[in-house]
Design a protein around this motif. Structure first.
Motif, short mmCIF file in Angstrom:
data_model
loop_
_atom_site.label_atom_id
_atom_site.label_comp_id
_atom_site.label_asym_id
_atom_site.label_seq_id
_atom_site.Cartn_x
_atom_site.Cartn_y
_atom_site.Cartn_z
N UNK A 178 0.87 -1.12 -0.03
CA UNK A 178 0.09 -0.01 -0.02
C UNK A 178 0.76 1.04 0.06
N UNK A 179 0.62 2.13 -0.90
CA UNK A 179 1.59 3.18 -1.16
C UNK A 179 1.00 4.66 -0.81
N UNK A 180 1.61 5.35 -0.51
CA UNK A 180 1.05 6.81 -0.42
C UNK A 180 0.95 7.31 -1.64
N UNK A 185 3.01 9.10 -10.51
CA UNK A 185 3.62 7.96 -9.64
C UNK A 185 4.12 6.88 -10.57
N UNK A 186 5.37 6.47 -10.05
CA UNK A 186 6.30 5.43 -10.74
C UNK A 186 6.17 3.92 -9.98
N UNK A 187 5.89 2.91 -10.66
CA UNK A 187 6.01 1.73 -10.09
C UNK A 187 7.33 1.04 -10.73
N UNK A 228 18.08 14.83 -11.58
CA UNK A 228 18.10 16.56 -11.08
C UNK A 228 16.72 16.87 -10.50
N UNK A 229 15.83 15.86 -10.09
CA UNK A 229 14.52 16.22 -9.35
C UNK A 229 14.35 15.43 -8.08
N UNK A 230 13.59 15.79 -6.99
CA UNK A 230 13.39 15.04 -5.91
C UNK A 230 12.50 13.77 -6.26
N UNK A 231 12.93 12.59 -5.54
CA UNK A 231 12.18 11.33 -5.80
C UNK A 231 11.82 11.16 -4.34
N UNK A 232 10.39 10.92 -4.50
CA UNK A 232 9.85 10.60 -3.02
C UNK A 232 9.56 8.99 -3.02
N UNK A 233 9.94 8.52 -1.96
CA UNK A 233 9.46 7.18 -1.83
C UNK A 233 8.08 6.98 -1.08
N UNK A 267 18.31 -9.84 -4.69
CA UNK A 267 17.53 -9.18 -4.32
C UNK A 267 16.42 -8.71 -5.27
N UNK A 268 14.95 -8.87 -4.70
CA UNK A 268 13.90 -8.69 -5.65
C UNK A 268 12.81 -7.75 -5.08
N UNK A 269 12.02 -7.15 -5.84
CA UNK A 269 11.15 -6.26 -4.92
C UNK A 269 10.83 -5.13 -5.92
N UNK A 270 9.79 -4.37 -5.28
CA UNK A 270 9.54 -3.19 -5.94
C UNK A 270 9.38 -1.97 -5.09
N UNK A 271 9.23 -0.81 -5.89
CA UNK A 271 9.01 0.33 -4.86
C UNK A 271 8.02 1.36 -5.65
N UNK A 272 7.46 2.01 -5.06
CA UNK A 272 6.49 3.04 -5.55
C UNK A 272 7.17 4.50 -5.50
#
Ligand SMILES: Nc1ncnc2c1ncn2[C@@H]1O[C@H](COP(=O)(O)OP(=O)(O)OP(=O)(O)O)[C@@H](O)[C@H]1O
Ligand SMILES: [Mg+2]
Lengths: 239, 352
Positions: B245-247, B255-257, B278-283, B295-300
């Motif tokens: 569940x992501x913000x 939003x990037x998956x 050169x831009x902020x990346x929000x996790x 290592x495996x996984x995902x981030x939004x």
């Protein structure tokens, strides 16, 4: 002094004195017990396999036989829908053919057994239906034959429900035996009808009522105990 | 070893017939754990019942150790069933029998002598770690303990194949893990071929060597677990990624998956992506774990400005693959992921 002689009773003119009640009621009670006992034995022996058969011949059963299931179900429903008094009267020729008589214990056992078998078959069928299908799948996957599955998985799981139904059945049979009493089958019902009803003997009437209430209460308590005892969760959590 | 060849199951006849399984082919080797996933109604339980021969396939075959079991006459089918142990959902134990007596069931059916039954049941009880519970009734067992009894019962006749249909469904995560560990251990010790049916992707990641996805009676994708997890083009691979569940991203950010797409993603990749773009990346949400040493996984992520192509290129540089607008992902499978707004999400101001 009154006595039961071959199913016919000598009827005194006044109310039976209390002191003579045991002599009148005990033999009659014995007859009721014998009558219900014989009927229950027949009902268990015939009704149990019939209930298992009915359940497994149904769609989704172990050996689906839709035609057999329909015919069997229909016969049982007819048997169940007739009031006992009517059933008893309507099968008199059959009863006489089987027992050679249409009065007395032997004659009462025939209609009581038929009604009882129909009743108990439904009780068994209903109890088996409450066994989760997954249990039967487990038994099949474990390599059980149909007979093994019916015994250990279906019936084994349904034992508490069957015993609960059996309690209801015994009580119903005591009631039927009283109705059968009216056609001279003997037993406590016969005494209640001939003394209490036909002769307005309130002492006997009251005594038979007390005996019947006590008997039914005892059967119910015994049945509940039995159900508790065969259900591990109830048996072990009581402590 | 088990192999399915063109396995088809059709219920009903003529116009009303439904094909629940449609020409399935797969092979599971000895010592391999093969997971089958798929949405509700896909035919997973039907597949299980065709494999353990509770249902006869309409056509095609189930071959176990070289013998075609699906064509056996009814009488020999029962013997054949004994070569396949089945673990059922929520164990399905006989409620009036103790744990030991439940495990003894298949042995009783086979007609094994009481002495031998006692010895074998004792062995199995120890094997699944239930010694002290041998004489407990099912109502006295926890879900995990009951499932261990179910596993012991399935192993009673020393089958070559172990089939599990939703064996861990309904168990809490810790209990699921312990049951999974037991199955993996048994697979190794007994060289079992395991077909593990579940709709829980988390469990698949824990247990499977290979995975197949069943949809409307067909296998739509299959492969080795590790390959699927690192293949960004694979819908099954993405469905297997831990769900999160992501913000929600800021209004001016997309939003990037992002999924791990290779075996060597740098640990500080978020920092690096932010610097490169050169831009902020929000996790907004992330889940990373090690499967078979990789290592495996995902981030939004919430990424402001920058063109989609630029973001894709930078992500690819670090062995990642990204898709804009993570809500698209919900169509892939598993439970829909709903964004939750949360104020407590750290921003990684790599470019500041
Ligand atoms: N005996 C049957 N007769 C007709 N249709 C059936 C029968 N058994 C199952 N089906 C149908 O087959 C399809 C697949 O059912 P199945 O139980 O195999 O699904 P599943 O993948 O196990 O689903 P779930 O995840 O909900 O357990 C369903 O659409 C179901 O309605
Ligand atoms: Mg299912």
């Amino acid at each position: 002094m009154s006595a039961v002689v071959g199913g016919s009773i000598y009827v005194p003119r006044a109310d039976v004195p209390v002191a003579e009640l045991p002599a009148l009621l005990l033999p009659a009670y014995g007859e009721t017990v014998v009558m219900v006992g014989i009927v229950m034995a027949i009902v268990l022996v015939v009704g149990t396999p019939l209930g298992v058969l009915l359940h497994n011949a149904a769609p989704g059963g172990l050996f689906e036989r839709p035609a057999l299931h329909a015919v069997l179900g229909w016969i049982i429903s007819v048997g169940r829908s007739l009031p006992f008094l009517i059933l008893m009267a309507s099968i008199v020729p059959f009863t006489r053919f089987l027992t050679g008589t249409n009065i007395g214990i032997a004659a009462a056992v025939v209609p009581m057994s038929l009604a009882g078998i129909a009743f108990f078959t439904r009780i068994v069928e209903n109890a088996l239906r409450s066994v989760p299908p997954s249990i039967v799948r487990v038994a099949r996957a474990s390599g059980g034959s149909n007979l093994q599955i019916m015994r250990s998985a279906q019936f084994g799981e349904a034992v508490p429900a069957v015993l609960g139904g059996l309690t209801i059945q015994v009580i119903a049979m005591i009631e039927y035996s009283a109705i059968a009493g009216t056609i001279g089958a003997g037993g406590i019902g016969y005494v209640a009808v001939t003394y209490g009803y036909q002769r307005f003997d309130n002492t006997v009437m009251l005594a038979t009522i007390l005996i019947l209430v006590a008997t039914v209460a005892f059967v119910q308590v015994a049945g509940d105990r039995l159900v508790r005892w065969v259900t591990p969760q109830k048996r072990l959590q009581r402590a | 070893m088990i192999s399915l060849n063109e396995l088809t199951k059709t219920y009903g006849r003529g116009a009303d017939s439904v094909t629940v399984l449609d020409r399935l082919n797969f092979e599971v080797g000895a010592g391999e754990i093969f997971a089958v996933t798929g949405p509700s109604g896909a035919g997973k339980s039907t597949l299980a019942q065709c494999i353990n021969l509770l249902e006869r396939p309409t056509s095609g075959s189930v071959v176990v150790n070289g013998e075609d079991l699906s064509s056996l006459p009814e009488k020999r089918l029962r013997a054949a069933r004994r070569r396949i142990g089945t673990v059922f959902q929520s164990a399905s134990l006989l409620s009036r029998r103790t744990a030991s007596e439940n495990i003894a069931l298949p042995l009783e059916y086979l007609g094994v002598t009481p002495g031998e039954i006692r010895a074998r049941v004792g062995e199995l009880i120890d094997r699944v770690g239930l010694g002290p519970k041998a004489h407990s009734y099912p109502f006295q067992l926890s879900g995990g303990q009951a499932q261990r009894v179910g596993i012991a019962r399935a192993l009673a006749l020393r089958p070559a194949i172990l089939l599990a249909d939703e064996a861990t469904s309904g168990l809490d995560p810790d209990t699921t893990s312990s049951v999974v560990e037991l199955l993996k251990q048994l697979r190794t010790d007994l060289d079992l071929t395991v077909v593990f049916i579940t709709h829980e992707m988390d469990t698949v990641r824990q247990i499977a060597d290979s995975v197949a996805r069943l949809e409307r009676g067909r296998i739509v994708e299959t492969g080795a677990l590790v390959d699927l997890l690192t293949d960004h083009g694979s819908p099954l691979g993405r469905a297997l990624q831990p769900r999160l569940r992501f913000a929600a991203a800021d209004d001016d950010a997309a939003t990037w998956y992002v999924t791990y797409d290779s075996a060597d993603v740098p640990g500080d990749w978020i920092q690096r992506v932010s610097v490169d773009l050169a831009v902020p990346v929000h996790l907004l949400g992330a889940s990373v774990e090690t499967v078979h040493g990789i290592n495996t996984g995902s981030a939004t992520l919430g990424i402001a400005a920058a063109s989609d192509d630029a973001v894709r290129a930078v992500l690819a540089k670090y062995g990642l693959s990204g898709t804009p607008d993570a809500s698209r992902e919900t169509g892939v499978g598993g439970a829909p992921v709903s964004p939750v707004r949360s104020g407590a999400v750290p921003a990684l101001e790599g470019a500041a």
